[in-house]
Design a protein around this motif. Structure first.
Motif, PDB file in Angstrom:
ATOM      1  N   LYS A 248      38.382  49.329  47.918  1.00  0.00           N
ATOM      2  CA  LYS A 248      37.560  48.762  48.237  1.00  0.00           C
ATOM      3  C   LYS A 248      37.638  47.490  49.084  1.00  0.00           C
ATOM      4  O   LYS A 248      38.648  46.856  48.854  1.00  0.00           O
TER       5      LYS A 248
ATOM      6  N   ASP B 226      34.536  42.008  49.983  1.00  0.00           N
ATOM      7  CA  ASP B 226      32.856  41.971  49.870  1.00  0.00           C
ATOM      8  C   ASP B 226      32.590  42.706  48.515  1.00  0.00           C
ATOM      9  O   ASP B 226      31.819  42.458  47.756  1.00  0.00           O
ATOM     10  N   TRP B 227      33.137  43.983  48.573  1.00  0.00           N
ATOM     11  CA  TRP B 227      32.696  44.906  47.282  1.00  0.00           C
ATOM     12  C   TRP B 227      33.312  44.131  45.963  1.00  0.00           C
ATOM     13  O   TRP B 227      32.751  44.203  44.964  1.00  0.00           O
TER      14      TRP B 227
ATOM     15  N   GLU C  35      33.767  41.021  45.385  1.00  0.00           N
ATOM     16  CA  GLU C  35      32.891  39.743  44.858  1.00  0.00           C
ATOM     17  C   GLU C  35      31.523  40.361  44.330  1.00  0.00           C
ATOM     18  O   GLU C  35      31.100  39.588  43.613  1.00  0.00           O
ATOM     19  N   THR C  36      31.030  41.389  44.790  1.00  0.00           N
ATOM     20  CA  THR C  36      29.667  42.007  44.203  1.00  0.00           C
ATOM     21  C   THR C  36      29.932  42.555  42.704  1.00  0.00           C
ATOM     22  O   THR C  36      29.263  42.463  41.958  1.00  0.00           O
ATOM     23  N   HIS C  37      30.986  43.384  42.649  1.00  0.00           N
ATOM     24  CA  HIS C  37      31.154  44.191  41.542  1.00  0.00           C
ATOM     25  C   HIS C  37      32.224  43.749  40.459  1.00  0.00           C
ATOM     26  O   HIS C  37      31.994  43.896  39.052  1.00  0.00           O
TER      27      HIS C  37
END
Length: 453
Positions: A65, A68-69, A71-73
């Motif tokens: 990943k 950004d992924w 940071e989100t998950h």
């Protein structure tokens, strides 16, 4: 006389891919510590079911990943692990440490994890001699085919399709992914008796500290350096080398028995399905050995499954071919490619390789296709054991089938145990699955998964 380890959760980890997660689970489970691996972030009910387990893991897919992924998950996952109040938290990475600033950034994971977990130190143990991995003066080496290579000269990892390793010094490699200070506590420092001072200095600086592991002595010393500072404020981006090092120290310190508990031998099964999305030379050898032993092999058309219009038809074609093959064969193998030199892989790169996101999606589509095959064929054919080869592939497959948690049932190959599935669907609860990383396992692994050992 064996003293007791502390009560509660000793180690909580998030695995950045599924095969690496079962590799980590195997080490502590075979040492006699109850270890559970969840296939997604567990709710309170799931945790209650395994409340007396000292090692708790969550398998994930962050290795493939973007930042950004992550940071989100990742924050929610790390918060869940922190709530268990473990002595230390691990971001479990592959023992080849392959990663990049754009994909599977270990540095980004460390930055997020240290912030969320309020960590004061980030030690990293990557070397794992049991798996043919050694870290010496910060440089990582790996074995394959009876030879030993620095990781940036490794015939497979230097050419990894997504995250090729171009630097053997992990301090330099990681420096491209984080602005944190990075140091190396090497074997010479350990031998000189100055390792504690170096570890304390790294801790006070909040540095990432790579700990060399070359042999049994340095492995035990690395485990001691981490465990004696395990105050709930450690976030460690490590391979299963962390588990091996901790177990070595716990045994040396009398906290675990020297000898591992016995597991029952692996029984044979009537039918075995192997699903491979791996492009490694090791997996290619395992496929060849399986074919020699009488497995039927079926190639998945990767160009078809990467095309939304053609994917359903290709999945149906392969499923029908598998059903037919099982009429005359005990073992059936579905594979996407043999190695990175396979023409199928070259075609995929030519079509989708110009854009990283598009190429990643094409690879995800391959894993999802294999997952759909598992979801269909396990209940239809009443399969009780399957093998999945490839770290990213394993993530896609386990996300597709109704399995909530895994435990080690039997050792099979180093880093590739037979796991028992927990789930609410009777067809999958109790299913045995081997999640095999591309670089792991002996040549006869698939045959042994069918015939037993």
């Amino acid at each position: 006389m064996t003293r007791a380890l502390p009560k509660g959760v000793l180690l909580a980890f998030y695995g950045d891919d599924f095969t690496g997660s079962t590799d980590a689970m195997e080490v502590t489970a075979l040492a006699g510590l109850k270890t559970v691996l969840f296939t997604a972030t567990p709710d309170d009910a799931a945790l209650e079911r395994f409340k007396d387990y000292p090692v708790v893991g969550i398998a994930g897919t962050a290795r493939s990943k973007s930042p950004d992924w992550m940071e989100t998950h990742l924050p929610a996952v790390f918060e869940r692990l922190t709530a268990l109040q473990p002595r230390l938290i691990q971001y479990k990475v592959c023992s080849t440490f392959d990663s990049s600033p754009q994909t599977g950034s270990i540095g980004k994971a460390i930055d997020i994890g240290c912030k969320v977990c309020d960590a004061t130190w980030a030690p990293s143990i990557v070397g794992a001699p049991h798996l043919g991995r050694w870290q010496v003066f910060g440089n990582l080496f790996a074995a394959t085919g009876g030879e030993h290579f620095r990781i940036d000269r490794h015939p497979t990892m230097s050419r990894h399709p997504v995250t090729p390793m171009k630097e053997g010094d992990l301090t330099r490699h990681l420096a491209e992914q984080t602005e944190r200070p990075i140091v190396s506590i090497d074997v010479a420092t350990m031998a000189s008796g100055n390792a504690d001072a170096a570890a304390d200095k790294a801790l006070s600086a909040g540095a990432v500290a790579f700990l060399d592991v070359l042999h049994d002595a340095s492995q035990e010393e690395a485990g001691r350096l981490v465990w004696q500072r395990a105050n709930g404020k450690i976030f460690s981006a490590s391979s299963s080398g962390l588990q091996y090092a901790l177990v070595a120290h716990w045994r040396a310190d009398g906290l675990l028995p020297r000898s591992a508990p016995a597991f029952p031998p692996v029984a044979s099964v009537k039918k075995l399905l192997v699903l491979s999305g791996s492009c490694s030379v090791v997996t290619a050898q395992q496929i060849e050995k399986a074919e020699e032993a009488g497995f039927a092999s079926i190639r998945l058309d990767v160009m078809a499954v990467a095309n939304a219009a053609h994917a359903p038809g290709e999945i149906d074609r392969v499923a029908a071919a598998v059903r037919t093959a099982f009429e005359d064969h005990e073992g059936v193998l579905v594979y996407a490619a043999r190695t990175v030199d396979d023409p199928a892989f070259a075609d995929l790169q030519k079509e989708y390789g110009a854009d990283r996101a598009t190429f990643t999606k094409a690879q995800d589509d391959i894993g999802l296709a294999l997952g759909h095959l598992a979801a269909d064929l396990v209940p239809r054919l009443e399969l009780r054991r399957i093998v999945v080869a490839g770290g990213d592939t394993a993530g896609r497959v386990l996300e597709t089938i109704p399995v909530t948690a895994l435990e080690v049932a039997h050792p099979l190959g180093k880093g590739a145990p037979i796991c028992r599935c927990h789930g609410y669907d009777p067809a999958f609860d109790g299913l045995q699955v081997v999640l095999k990383g591309g670089q792991l396992g002996g040549p006869d692994l698939f045959v042994e998964a069918l015939k037993g050992n």
